[in-house]
Design a protein around this motif. Structure first.
Motif, PDB file in Angstrom:
ATOM      1  N   ASP A 233       0.666  -1.265  -0.238  1.00 34.37           N
ATOM      2  CA  ASP A 233       0.195   0.090  -0.012  1.00 34.37           C
ATOM      3  C   ASP A 233       0.947   1.345   0.146  1.00 34.37           C
ATOM      4  O   ASP A 233       0.467   2.361  -0.011  1.00 34.37           O
ATOM      5  N   SER A 235       2.422   2.665   2.421  1.00 36.62           N
ATOM      6  CA  SER A 235       1.949   3.336   3.416  1.00 36.62           C
ATOM      7  C   SER A 235       3.403   4.205   3.752  1.00 36.62           C
ATOM      8  O   SER A 235       3.406   5.455   4.617  1.00 36.62           O
ATOM      9  N   TYR A 238       4.471   7.271   1.493  1.00 34.22           N
ATOM     10  CA  TYR A 238       3.353   8.372   1.898  1.00 34.22           C
ATOM     11  C   TYR A 238       3.861   8.912   3.099  1.00 34.22           C
ATOM     12  O   TYR A 238       3.729  10.282   3.185  1.00 34.22           O
TER      13      TYR A 238
END
Length: 252
Positions: A233, A235, A238
């Motif tokens: 993902d 994550s 990010y």
């Protein structure tokens, strides 16, 4: 506070148009007979002479003068003589080999080079991006891509070692290849900001958000081999690129 500045630069792979002529090109152009083949030819001749002498001794039952010569040229004795010569000359050959290995190891060590060739354009882009952010205390992020060995890390460390930036920022360098998990990057950054800090990865991200928005010098974070932090993902990536976008952030 203005939004964080973002930039991206790609390092092209340069190809040499002219092949430099090596010293061994003449040897490749005119190959000579290999020593191994010559040794095998001598051994074959010796074996044939032994067979001839054996056949002649059976028929005439008289010794021939070629037998001692054939025994002297036996493959076993030739091999022993070559082996003795190799052992005797090995100490003289080991010195240049050790020196070459030491030079190669020193060249591969991750140090900041004093001069970088053929990267004037890339060096200018990185410096023009870093200088206003450090001088004006503005956050920002830059992503540098390119093939391995094209000089990405060398260019960044060369710019950051500039004496004009001395004392204006705090450098944090992390090699992501050494991380056990992508989420452990927050712990590595927190430990470099505070040597006494020791907590889990979940507590590291809130600690970084508070510390990076606090008062203090600008912090330049260099993440080498950042593709090792890629997850399903994304994550982790990010969260890292959102840190310069925080209010009053002092992270580059």
């Amino acid at each position: 506070m203005s939004p964080a500045v973002q930039n991206q630069i790609n390092f092209p792979c340069r190809k040499l148009s002219v092949r430099r002529k090596m010293d061994f090109d003449h040897d490749l152009a005119s190959p000579t007979k290999s020593p191994r083949k010559e040794t095998s030819d001598v051994a074959n001749e010796a074996e044939q002479s032994v067979r001839l002498t054996r056949s002649s001794s059976r028929t005439a039952q008289t010794p021939t003068p070629s037998i001692p010569h054939a025994v002297c040229l036996s493959p076993r004795k030739v091999h022993r003589n070559l082996f003795k010569n190799t052992v005797a000359s090995s100490p003289a050959k080991e010195a240049p080999l050790i020196t070459s290995f030491a030079k190669a190891r020193q060249a591969l060590h991750t140090t900041t080079p004093s001069t970088i060739f053929c990267r004037d354009k890339e060096l200018a882009v990185i410096e023009n991006f870093m200088r206003p952010l450090i001088d004006e205390r503005k956050p920002g992020s830059m992503y540098i891509s390119g093939r391995p060995g094209t000089g990405k890390t060398a260019c960044v460390t060369h710019i950051l070692s500039n004496k004009t930036f001395s004392g204006k920022f705090e450098l944090i360098f992390v090699n992501c290849m050494l991380l056990c998990t992508p989420a452990s990057i927050f712990q590595h950054i927190a430990q470099q900001l505070d040597t006494k800090w020791n907590a889990s990865a979940k507590e590291a991200l809130p600690f970084l958000e508070d510390r990076l928005t606090d008062t203090g010098p600008m912090i330049v974070l260099v993440l080498d081999e950042i593709d090792q932090m890629s997850t399903r993902d994304q994550s982790v990536l990010y969260a890292i690129f959102e840190l310069p976008a925080l209010k009053n952030s002092r992270l580059i």
